[in-house]
Design an enzyme around this catalytic site. Structure first.
Site, PDB file in Angstrom:
ATOM      1  N   THR A 196       0.835  -1.066   0.058  1.00  0.00           N
ATOM      2  CA  THR A 196      -0.053  -0.119  -0.024  1.00  0.00           C
ATOM      3  C   THR A 196       0.778   1.315  -0.147  1.00  0.00           C
ATOM      4  O   THR A 196       1.971   1.438   0.633  1.00  0.00           O
ATOM      5  CB  THR A 196      -1.021   0.023   1.141  1.00  0.00           C
ATOM      6  OG1 THR A 196      -1.638   1.179   1.184  1.00  0.00           O
ATOM      7  CG2 THR A 196      -0.120  -0.439   2.464  1.00  0.00           C
ATOM      8  N   ASP A 197       0.252   2.322  -0.620  1.00  0.00           N
ATOM      9  CA  ASP A 197       0.946   3.592  -0.550  1.00  0.00           C
ATOM     10  C   ASP A 197       0.919   4.300   1.185  1.00  0.00           C
ATOM     11  O   ASP A 197       1.902   5.137   1.334  1.00  0.00           O
ATOM     12  CB  ASP A 197       0.288   4.630  -1.396  1.00  0.00           C
ATOM     13  CG  ASP A 197      -1.090   4.987  -1.132  1.00  0.00           C
ATOM     14  OD1 ASP A 197      -1.659   4.301  -0.228  1.00  0.00           O
ATOM     15  OD2 ASP A 197      -1.825   5.639  -1.725  1.00  0.00           O
ATOM     16  N   GLU A 198       0.189   3.585   1.929  1.00  0.00           N
ATOM     17  CA  GLU A 198       0.125   4.211   3.436  1.00  0.00           C
ATOM     18  C   GLU A 198       1.484   3.996   4.023  1.00  0.00           C
ATOM     19  O   GLU A 198       1.823   4.642   5.203  1.00  0.00           O
ATOM     20  CB  GLU A 198      -0.911   3.276   3.998  1.00  0.00           C
ATOM     21  CG  GLU A 198      -2.294   3.706   3.400  1.00  0.00           C
ATOM     22  CD  GLU A 198      -3.562   3.708   4.502  1.00  0.00           C
ATOM     23  OE1 GLU A 198      -3.154   3.362   5.874  1.00  0.00           O
ATOM     24  OE2 GLU A 198      -4.807   3.680   4.006  1.00  0.00           O
ATOM     25  N   TYR A 256      -2.245  -0.462  11.150  1.00  0.00           N
ATOM     26  CA  TYR A 256      -2.268  -1.234   9.728  1.00  0.00           C
ATOM     27  C   TYR A 256      -0.894  -0.829   8.850  1.00  0.00           C
ATOM     28  O   TYR A 256      -0.249  -1.786   8.383  1.00  0.00           O
ATOM     29  CB  TYR A 256      -3.330  -0.669   8.979  1.00  0.00           C
ATOM     30  CG  TYR A 256      -3.310  -1.009   7.542  1.00  0.00           C
ATOM     31  CD1 TYR A 256      -3.661  -2.322   7.020  1.00  0.00           C
ATOM     32  CD2 TYR A 256      -3.610  -0.072   6.869  1.00  0.00           C
ATOM     33  CE1 TYR A 256      -3.540  -2.594   5.627  1.00  0.00           C
ATOM     34  CE2 TYR A 256      -3.240  -0.189   5.374  1.00  0.00           C
ATOM     35  CZ  TYR A 256      -3.575  -1.743   4.650  1.00  0.00           C
ATOM     36  OH  TYR A 256      -3.465  -2.191   3.387  1.00  0.00           O
ATOM     37  N   LYS A 264       2.271  -3.200   7.472  1.00  0.00           N
ATOM     38  CA  LYS A 264       2.475  -3.239   5.854  1.00  0.00           C
ATOM     39  C   LYS A 264       3.766  -3.004   5.579  1.00  0.00           C
ATOM     40  O   LYS A 264       4.422  -3.695   4.789  1.00  0.00           O
ATOM     41  CB  LYS A 264       1.451  -2.605   5.014  1.00  0.00           C
ATOM     42  CG  LYS A 264       0.001  -3.028   5.054  1.00  0.00           C
ATOM     43  CD  LYS A 264      -0.307  -4.444   4.515  1.00  0.00           C
ATOM     44  CE  LYS A 264      -0.147  -4.641   3.335  1.00  0.00           C
ATOM     45  NZ  LYS A 264      -0.434  -5.973   2.717  1.00  0.00           N
TER      46      LYS A 264
HETATM   47  P1  NAD Z   1      -9.814  -7.407   2.334  1.00  0.00           P
HETATM   48  O1  NAD Z   1      -9.640  -6.976   3.895  1.00  0.00           O
HETATM   49  O2  NAD Z   1     -10.938  -7.020   1.444  1.00  0.00           O
HETATM   50  O3  NAD Z   1      -9.246  -8.932   2.190  1.00  0.00           O
HETATM   51  C1  NAD Z   1      -8.435  -9.476   2.837  1.00  0.00           C
HETATM   52  C2  NAD Z   1      -8.457 -11.128   2.563  1.00  0.00           C
HETATM   53  O4  NAD Z   1      -7.403 -11.668   3.479  1.00  0.00           O
HETATM   54  C3  NAD Z   1      -9.828 -11.726   3.154  1.00  0.00           C
HETATM   55  O5  NAD Z   1     -10.279 -12.524   2.307  1.00  0.00           O
HETATM   56  C4  NAD Z   1      -9.386 -12.283   4.489  1.00  0.00           C
HETATM   57  O6  NAD Z   1     -10.038 -13.445   4.806  1.00  0.00           O
HETATM   58  C5  NAD Z   1      -7.968 -12.717   4.190  1.00  0.00           C
HETATM   59  N1  NAD Z   1      -7.076 -12.861   5.426  1.00  0.00           N
HETATM   60  C6  NAD Z   1      -6.856 -11.813   6.236  1.00  0.00           C
HETATM   61  N2  NAD Z   1      -6.136 -12.440   7.288  1.00  0.00           N
HETATM   62  C7  NAD Z   1      -5.717 -13.767   6.935  1.00  0.00           C
HETATM   63  C8  NAD Z   1      -4.823 -14.767   7.351  1.00  0.00           C
HETATM   64  N3  NAD Z   1      -4.362 -14.474   8.638  1.00  0.00           N
HETATM   65  N4  NAD Z   1      -4.716 -15.892   6.484  1.00  0.00           N
HETATM   66  C9  NAD Z   1      -5.291 -16.041   5.371  1.00  0.00           C
HETATM   67  N5  NAD Z   1      -6.115 -15.344   5.005  1.00  0.00           N
HETATM   68  C10 NAD Z   1      -6.311 -13.881   5.634  1.00  0.00           C
HETATM   69  O7  NAD Z   1      -8.465  -6.566   1.815  1.00  0.00           O
HETATM   70  P2  NAD Z   1      -8.470  -5.890   0.305  1.00  0.00           P
HETATM   71  O8  NAD Z   1      -8.761  -4.480   0.448  1.00  0.00           O
HETATM   72  O9  NAD Z   1      -8.928  -6.684  -0.848  1.00  0.00           O
HETATM   73  O10 NAD Z   1      -6.567  -5.620   0.344  1.00  0.00           O
HETATM   74  C11 NAD Z   1      -6.040  -6.949  -0.153  1.00  0.00           C
HETATM   75  C12 NAD Z   1      -4.314  -6.397  -0.043  1.00  0.00           C
HETATM   76  O11 NAD Z   1      -4.224  -5.170  -1.005  1.00  0.00           O
HETATM   77  C13 NAD Z   1      -4.023  -6.138   1.498  1.00  0.00           C
HETATM   78  O12 NAD Z   1      -2.720  -6.672   1.619  1.00  0.00           O
HETATM   79  C14 NAD Z   1      -4.130  -4.790   1.248  1.00  0.00           C
HETATM   80  O13 NAD Z   1      -2.972  -4.127   2.296  1.00  0.00           O
HETATM   81  C15 NAD Z   1      -3.526  -4.404  -0.062  1.00  0.00           C
HETATM   82  N6  NAD Z   1      -3.984  -2.993  -0.633  1.00  0.00           N
HETATM   83  C16 NAD Z   1      -5.349  -2.646  -0.347  1.00  0.00           C
HETATM   84  C17 NAD Z   1      -5.779  -1.347  -0.812  1.00  0.00           C
HETATM   85  C18 NAD Z   1      -7.287  -1.195  -0.800  1.00  0.00           C
HETATM   86  O14 NAD Z   1      -7.520  -0.082  -1.047  1.00  0.00           O
HETATM   87  N7  NAD Z   1      -8.081  -2.002  -0.349  1.00  0.00           N
HETATM   88  C19 NAD Z   1      -4.802  -0.323  -1.689  1.00  0.00           C
HETATM   89  C20 NAD Z   1      -3.382  -1.009  -1.524  1.00  0.00           C
HETATM   90  C21 NAD Z   1      -3.060  -2.242  -0.964  1.00  0.00           C
HETATM   91  O1  DAU Z   2      -4.283   3.828   0.460  1.00  0.00           O
HETATM   92  C1  DAU Z   2      -4.259   2.612   0.203  1.00  0.00           C
HETATM   93  C2  DAU Z   2      -5.260   2.027   1.364  1.00  0.00           C
HETATM   94  O2  DAU Z   2      -6.490   2.507   1.151  1.00  0.00           O
HETATM   95  C3  DAU Z   2      -5.046   0.552   1.676  1.00  0.00           C
HETATM   96  O3  DAU Z   2      -4.016   0.265   1.984  1.00  0.00           O
HETATM   97  C4  DAU Z   2      -6.235   0.436   2.809  1.00  0.00           C
HETATM   98  O4  DAU Z   2      -6.348  -1.220   2.915  1.00  0.00           O
HETATM   99  C5  DAU Z   2      -7.590   0.561   2.503  1.00  0.00           C
HETATM  100  O5  DAU Z   2      -8.436   0.288   3.342  1.00  0.00           O
HETATM  101  C6  DAU Z   2      -7.553   2.458   2.117  1.00  0.00           C
HETATM  102  O6  DAU Z   2      -7.334   2.868   3.584  1.00  0.00           O
HETATM  103  P1  DAU Z   2      -7.864   4.265   4.205  1.00  0.00           P
HETATM  104  O7  DAU Z   2      -7.999   4.405   5.447  1.00  0.00           O
HETATM  105  O8  DAU Z   2      -7.520   5.679   3.096  1.00  0.00           O
HETATM  106  O9  DAU Z   2      -9.687   4.115   3.340  1.00  0.00           O
HETATM  107  P2  DAU Z   2     -10.949   4.104   4.007  1.00  0.00           P
HETATM  108  O10 DAU Z   2     -11.968   3.755   3.104  1.00  0.00           O
HETATM  109  O11 DAU Z   2     -10.938   3.442   5.416  1.00  0.00           O
HETATM  110  O12 DAU Z   2     -11.045   5.809   4.216  1.00  0.00           O
HETATM  111  C7  DAU Z   2     -10.816   6.781   3.006  1.00  0.00           C
HETATM  112  C8  DAU Z   2     -10.809   8.293   3.473  1.00  0.00           C
HETATM  113  O13 DAU Z   2     -12.223   8.341   4.107  1.00  0.00           O
HETATM  114  C9  DAU Z   2      -9.776   8.283   4.798  1.00  0.00           C
HETATM  115  O14 DAU Z   2      -9.473   9.756   4.772  1.00  0.00           O
HETATM  116  C10 DAU Z   2     -10.879   8.289   6.167  1.00  0.00           C
HETATM  117  C11 DAU Z   2     -12.405   8.810   5.465  1.00  0.00           C
HETATM  118  N1  DAU Z   2     -13.473   8.119   6.107  1.00  0.00           N
HETATM  119  C12 DAU Z   2     -13.576   6.788   6.292  1.00  0.00           C
HETATM  120  C13 DAU Z   2     -14.535   6.089   6.632  1.00  0.00           C
HETATM  121  C14 DAU Z   2     -14.731   4.590   6.733  1.00  0.00           C
HETATM  122  C15 DAU Z   2     -14.477   8.903   6.401  1.00  0.00           C
HETATM  123  O15 DAU Z   2     -14.464  10.218   6.276  1.00  0.00           O
HETATM  124  N2  DAU Z   2     -15.475   8.309   6.929  1.00  0.00           N
HETATM  125  C16 DAU Z   2     -15.502   7.058   7.184  1.00  0.00           C
HETATM  126  O16 DAU Z   2     -16.772   6.462   7.702  1.00  0.00           O
END
Ligand code: NAD
Ligand code: DAU
Length: 348
Positions: A128-130, A153, A157
């Site tokens: 992630t970019d975080e 989180y 990562k």
């Molecule tokens: P998600 O939370 O939707 O899904 C995570 C999946 O991983 C689930 O199916 C869960 O059951 C599985 N999992 C969690 N812990 C586990 C464990 N201990 N053993 C086996 N399986 C396990 O997550 P997502 O949003 O699909 O993100 C997937 C990946 O991409 C993550 O590594 C996240 O850090 C990364 N990522 C997400 C975003 C985003 O915006 N969602 C952006 C950049 C990177």
């Molecule tokens: O940048 C990549 C990341 O993006 C991934 O690594 C994470 O897995 C993914 O969850 C996401 O993280 P964020 O914290 O940016 O996403 P989230 O959807 O939780 O929140 C997006 C923005 O919205 C953040 O600035 C917080 C704000 N927010 C979020 C929620 C849930 C609100 O204002 N209200 C809310 O209820």
């Protein structure tokens, strides 16, 4: 090729498998997932019976079980999505993040090191970019930006990224890392900003915006992220990191008003009625102000380009949520309701 995809029942993993399993019948895809609250096998209905798809319900925190999957399937490639992924949950309960994201990644690397003694296997780590922390009003994250994570989180990562790099440098493992910005699209669990706001708007519930809604995220359609990962696997270089982003910075409040506008358009509600649901609530502790990815490296070296604009991708996403009430019902289990009630009520 035998491909072990971890976390394939989550949001991005399921989109990845739904895209690639039908496109590549010559590869076998093994989905290793422990099926946490964030997983939904309903997301994989279209491929569940495919000849080139297998499911292993295994926790990556359990080394023996992970080792068993390597012995059974002998993967040539690992695409590692599995993680605890929600920042708010990492604030209310960080332990699972340390376990799954750090120890789980370590277990996968150890199993890969044991089974890939010929040095041929490739470990692709999805990150992630975080990990880079927060930007001020200017600047962008490049691959060499110093790590400076803010939440449990993002710290977990960051630790997993460091572990992957250490296995490349110390043991000569073939690894690649991608650091992507915020994804949105179908199959995203409705605790994250976009699906939470869409479902609340449809249900006439408050739209909780943290702080003043001025935080900025760089949104990328999930299908574009999946294609980028596949490109890095096919054409990237070992030991390298690639940033992936949509060059699409939007303030949270603008995301929410755009959602109101599209939901109004698609449901017959009025935009004013929906905007009236916007409620400013207490800010997230340690809330990063702004993320922006400079994706020049993957664009120039691998000719990757996103195909969706935020306008087309957001409309497609909202339509998907409106058209799939059965999927939404599946994820709204008692556990989801309990967590939302405990953590997302009384945030004012
Ligand atoms: P998600 O939370 O939707 O899904 C995570 C999946 O991983 C689930 O199916 C869960 O059951 C599985 N999992 C969690 N812990 C586990 C464990 N201990 N053993 C086996 N399986 C396990 O997550 P997502 O949003 O699909 O993100 C997937 C990946 O991409 C993550 O590594 C996240 O850090 C990364 N990522 C997400 C975003 C985003 O915006 N969602 C952006 C950049 C990177
Ligand atoms: O940048 C990549 C990341 O993006 C991934 O690594 C994470 O897995 C993914 O969850 C996401 O993280 P964020 O914290 O940016 O996403 P989230 O959807 O939780 O929140 C997006 C923005 O919205 C953040 O600035 C917080 C704000 N927010 C979020 C929620 C849930 C609100 O204002 N209200 C809310 O209820």
């Amino acid at each position: 090729m035998k491909i072990l995809v971890t976390g394939g029942a989550g949001f991005i993993g399921a989109n990845f498998l739904n895209l690639l399993v039908p496109r590549h019948p010559e590869h076998v895809f093994v989905n290793l997932d422990t099926l946490t609250y964030a997983a939904n096998l309903g997301s994989l209905e279209g491929i569940a019976k495919a000849d080139n798809y297998r499911l292993e319900v295994v926790d990556i925190v359990d080394f023996e079980a992970v080792d068993g999957v390597f012995t059974k399937h002998q993967p040539d490639l690992v695409v590692h999505f599995a993680a605890e992924s929600h920042v708010d949950r990492s604030i209310s309960g960080p332990r699972a993040f340390i376990k799954s994201n750090i120890e789980g990644t370590f277990n996968l690397l150890e199993a890969a090191r044991k089974h890939w003694s010929d040095g041929k296997g490739l470990f692709h780590h999805v990150s992630t970019d975080e990990v880079y922390g927060s930007l001020g009003d200017t600047g962008m994250f490049v691959e060499t930006t110093r790590y400076d994570p803010s939440s449990p989180y993002s710290a977990s990562k960051a630790a997993s990224d460091h572990l992957v790099r250490s296995y490349a440098r110390t043991f000569g493992m073939r690894t690649r890392i991608t650091n992507c910005s915020n994804n949105y699209g179908p199959l995203q669990f409705p605790e994250k900003l976009i699906p939470l706001m869409v479902l609340n708007a449809v249900d006439g519930k408050p739209l909780p915006v943290y702080g003043e809604g001025l935080n900025v995220r760089d949104w990328l359609y999930v299908g574009d992220h999946c294609e980028a990962i596949w490109k890095v696997i096919g054409e990237g270089a070992d030991g390298e990191t690639y940033n992936i982003g949509g060059n699409n910075e939007v303030r949270n409040i603008d995301v929410v008003t755009e959602i109101c506008s599209i939901v109004a358009d698609l449901t017959g509600k009025t935009k004013g009625e929906l905007e009236g649901l916007i409620t400013y609530v207490k800010d997230r502790p340690g809330h990063d102000l702004r993320y922006a990815i400079d994706a020049t490296k993957i664009r120039n070296e691998l000719s990757w380009e996103p195909t969706e604009t935020f306008e087309t991708g957001l409309r497609k996403t909202i339509k998907w949520y409106l058209d799939n009430p059965a999927w939404i019902e599946q994820v709204r289990t008692g556990e989801y309701r309990n967590w939302i009630e405990k953590n997302y009520q009384d945030r004012g």
